[in-house]
Design an enzyme around this catalytic site. Structure first.
Site, PDB file in Angstrom:
ATOM      1  N   LYS A  79       0.857  -1.196   0.000  1.00 52.93           N
ATOM      2  CA  LYS A  79       0.000   0.000   0.000  1.00 52.93           C
ATOM      3  C   LYS A  79       0.891   1.243   0.000  1.00 52.93           C
ATOM      4  CE  LYS A  79      -3.990   2.043   2.391  1.00 52.93           C
ATOM      5  NZ  LYS A  79      -4.950   1.949   3.499  1.00 52.93           N
ATOM      6  N   SER A 160      -9.995   1.980   2.333  1.00 53.85           N
ATOM      7  CA  SER A 160      -9.118   2.732   1.471  1.00 53.85           C
ATOM      8  C   SER A 160      -8.076   1.889   0.744  1.00 53.85           C
ATOM      9  CB  SER A 160      -8.379   3.784   2.301  1.00 53.85           C
ATOM     10  OG  SER A 160      -7.527   3.156   3.259  1.00 53.85           O
ATOM     11  N   SER A 184     -10.462  -0.253   6.596  1.00 47.75           N
ATOM     12  CA  SER A 184      -9.804  -0.215   5.282  1.00 47.75           C
ATOM     13  C   SER A 184      -9.105  -1.475   4.806  1.00 47.75           C
ATOM     14  CB  SER A 184      -8.786   0.916   5.246  1.00 47.75           C
ATOM     15  OG  SER A 184      -9.436   2.098   4.933  1.00 47.75           O
TER      16      SER A 184
HETATM   17  N1  GLN Z   1     -13.678   4.218   5.348  1.00 46.51           N
HETATM   18  C1  GLN Z   1     -13.181   4.724   6.593  1.00 46.51           C
HETATM   19  C2  GLN Z   1     -12.798   6.173   6.440  1.00 46.51           C
HETATM   20  O1  GLN Z   1     -13.092   6.699   5.439  1.00 46.51           O
HETATM   21  C3  GLN Z   1     -12.012   3.918   7.060  1.00 46.51           C
HETATM   22  C4  GLN Z   1     -10.744   4.262   6.382  1.00 46.51           C
HETATM   23  C5  GLN Z   1      -9.582   3.506   6.903  1.00 46.51           C
HETATM   24  O2  GLN Z   1      -9.720   2.505   7.622  1.00 46.51           O
HETATM   25  N2  GLN Z   1      -8.400   3.983   6.563  1.00 46.51           N
HETATM   26  O3  GLN Z   1     -12.224   6.774   7.294  1.00 46.51           O
END
Ligand code: GLN
Length: 494
Positions: A79, A160, A184
């Protein structure tokens, strides 16, 4: 191309390398070719094929000398939130578009030391803020899965860590790193039909991972099956003097310990997770999962997590508050982009206005507001209190059960563009993953079936803090019972 190499498990691959059925170079070449064939998915921000092939040659030399490491030559996608020495690390943001770290994150270093070979840095939501991988400066990622009913639609991979999940689902890499702040790793795993695990907060070092919300961020692992994810997590985990929030807990051999059956384990079903408007398919798969665990010898018990409904609003105070503070460092002086101005103040303003995308700006504004002197108690202190109550709910639930079974997400993958004009709807996509994040608990998503569009749906297993072993054990039992073998069309074509 030998598509066989693109669908094997880590254990099979290591055995094949050892028996010289194929070489590390062949293995990596096939995955690089698949990465090139899948460029249309936009899963990678930076490809690193030369570096990967050089490492593969090193792996072959080690294999010849019988000096194989734990994950020798296993293809990895990283990532683009993990700093990698000498390799551009962008956080999918314009502000870090040309940032080349002079250091390596602890987790990526550990994976490298264990022999894995990174073929590229994966796309993500900008600074990991999002749940559909549509906020990246480098454009959205496409899910390799297609809906049976509307195959013309391009679907999101979740977010994400969407690029990482798409990379594993499409056979570009065998493993991939994620990060998980509110879901995410687990949610994209569910959308892409693969396994995604977030360990207990503090299990892995956050050093060298670009910070989003420091009290929630954890490194995550994506894999084709539960065992591979357990092997990967073992390598990633452990105390690190460079991160004071990484814990001194011993790291068990998750993969060896998870194979014990689940007879007598108590699995909790939280009644508050039956949220309004949940699709029937999600409910059915959840019920079926519980039945399967029961048939495998577990006892199913109903539990209550009464503060669940406050989890998403609480998260959207805590996470943006921490993000607004963490992102203050991008000021045009220390890192990345600089947009000149007539004075220092204007240079800051111009840099941040040009460097951050809309979702990141929205969160910086929410966070700054919640932390402002006049509103701190009303929002931030209140959110911290509710966070404690959510954590207490889990503590009480774990008096009655050993692991918790829930859906991972309230839907399967949706089309790119859908939901994007409605941030609140997007935020609700994490209703089932956020509570465990706020409580710092480990969670894993396991593919559990397909919905009526032929799209994967995952089930989540949440464990007690530091008890990833029981979480993996339950996940492994579920995986055996489900016997999920569906793959997106793309892999078969390769
Ligand atoms: N979808 C969640 C957010 O937008 C979680 C994102 C994440 O875990 N980095 O914050």
């Amino acid at each position: 191309m030998t598509s066989k190499l693109l669908s094997m498990s880590v254990t099979e691959t290591l055995a094949g390398l050892k028996k010289k059925e194929f070489s590390a170079t062949e293995l990596i070449k096939d995955h690089i070719a698949q990465m090139e064939a899948c460029r249309g998915l936009n899963a990678m921000i930076t490809e690193t094929p030369e570096q990967a092939l050089a490492q593969a040659a090193e792996s072959d030399a080690r294999i010849a000398k019988n000096e194989m490491r734990e994950l020798e030559a296993i293809p990895m996608a990283m990532k683009d939130l993990f700093c990698t020495k000498g390799v551009r690390t962008t956080a999918a943001s314009h502000i870090l578009e040309n940032f080349i770290p002079t250091y390596e994150s602890t987790v990526s270093q550990k994976l490298k030391d264990a022999g894995t070979i990174t073929i590229g840095k994966t796309n993500l939501d900008e600074f990991a803020m999002g749940g559909a991988n549509i906020t990246s400066y480098f454009g959205p990622v496409e899910n390799p899965w297609k809906s049976k009913t509307s195959p013309e639609k391009k679907l999101v991979p979740g977010g994400s860590s969407g690029g990482s999940a798409a990379a594993v689902a499409a056979g570009m890499s065998m493993l991939a790193t994620g990060t998980d702040t509110g879901g995410s790793t687990r949610q994209p795993a569910s959308f892409c039909g693969i396994v995604g695990v977030k360990p207990t907060y503090g299990r892995c070092s956050r050093w060298g991972i670009i910070a989003f919300a420091s009290s929630l961020d954890q490194a995550g692992a994506f894999a084709r099956n539960v065992e591979d994810s357990a092997l990967m997590l073992k390598v990633m985990a452990g105390h690190d003097a460079k991160d004071s929030t990484s814990a001194r807990h011993e790291v068990p051999d998750f993969a060896a310990l998870m194979k014990q059956d689940i007879k007598g384990l108590k699995i909790g079903i939280p009644k508050e997770y039956r949220v309004d408007g949940m699709p029937q398919d999600v409910l059915d798969i959840w019920n079926k999962g519980a039945e399967m665990l029961k048939s495998a010898g577990a006892e199913i018990v109903e539990i209550s997590l009464p503060h669940t409904k406050y989890a998403v609003p609480t998260y959207y105070i805590v996470a943006p508050a921490e993000a607004s503070s963490n992102l203050a460092r991008y000021d045009g002086v220390r890192y990345g982009l600089r947009e000149e101005g007539k004075d220092l103040q204007e240079m800051y303003e111009n840099t941040r206005a040009a460097g951050f995308g809309a979702e990141v700006k929205r969160r910086i504004m929410i966070g700054t507001y919640c932390l402002s002197a006049g509103y701190y108690d009303a929002y931030y202190t209140k959110a911290q209190r509710i966070r404690r109550l959510i954590s207490n709910d889990f503590a009480a639930a774990f008096e009655k059960c050993d692991a918790i079974l829930t859906p991972t997400a309230p839907s399967s993958a949706f089309a790119i563009g859908e939901n994007s004009d409605d941030p609140i709807k997007m935020y609700l996509g994490d209703v089932f993953t956020i509570p465990a994040s706020l409580a710092g608990l480990p969670g894993i998503s396991v593919p559990a079936g397909l919905d009526d569009q032929g799209l994967p749906l995952g089930l989540q297993i949440i464990g007690r803090a530091w008890d990833e072993v029981t979480m993996f054990r339950t996940a492994f039992a579920l995986e055996q019972a489900v016997a999920f073998s569906a793959q997106p069309e793309l892999i078969k074509v390769a």
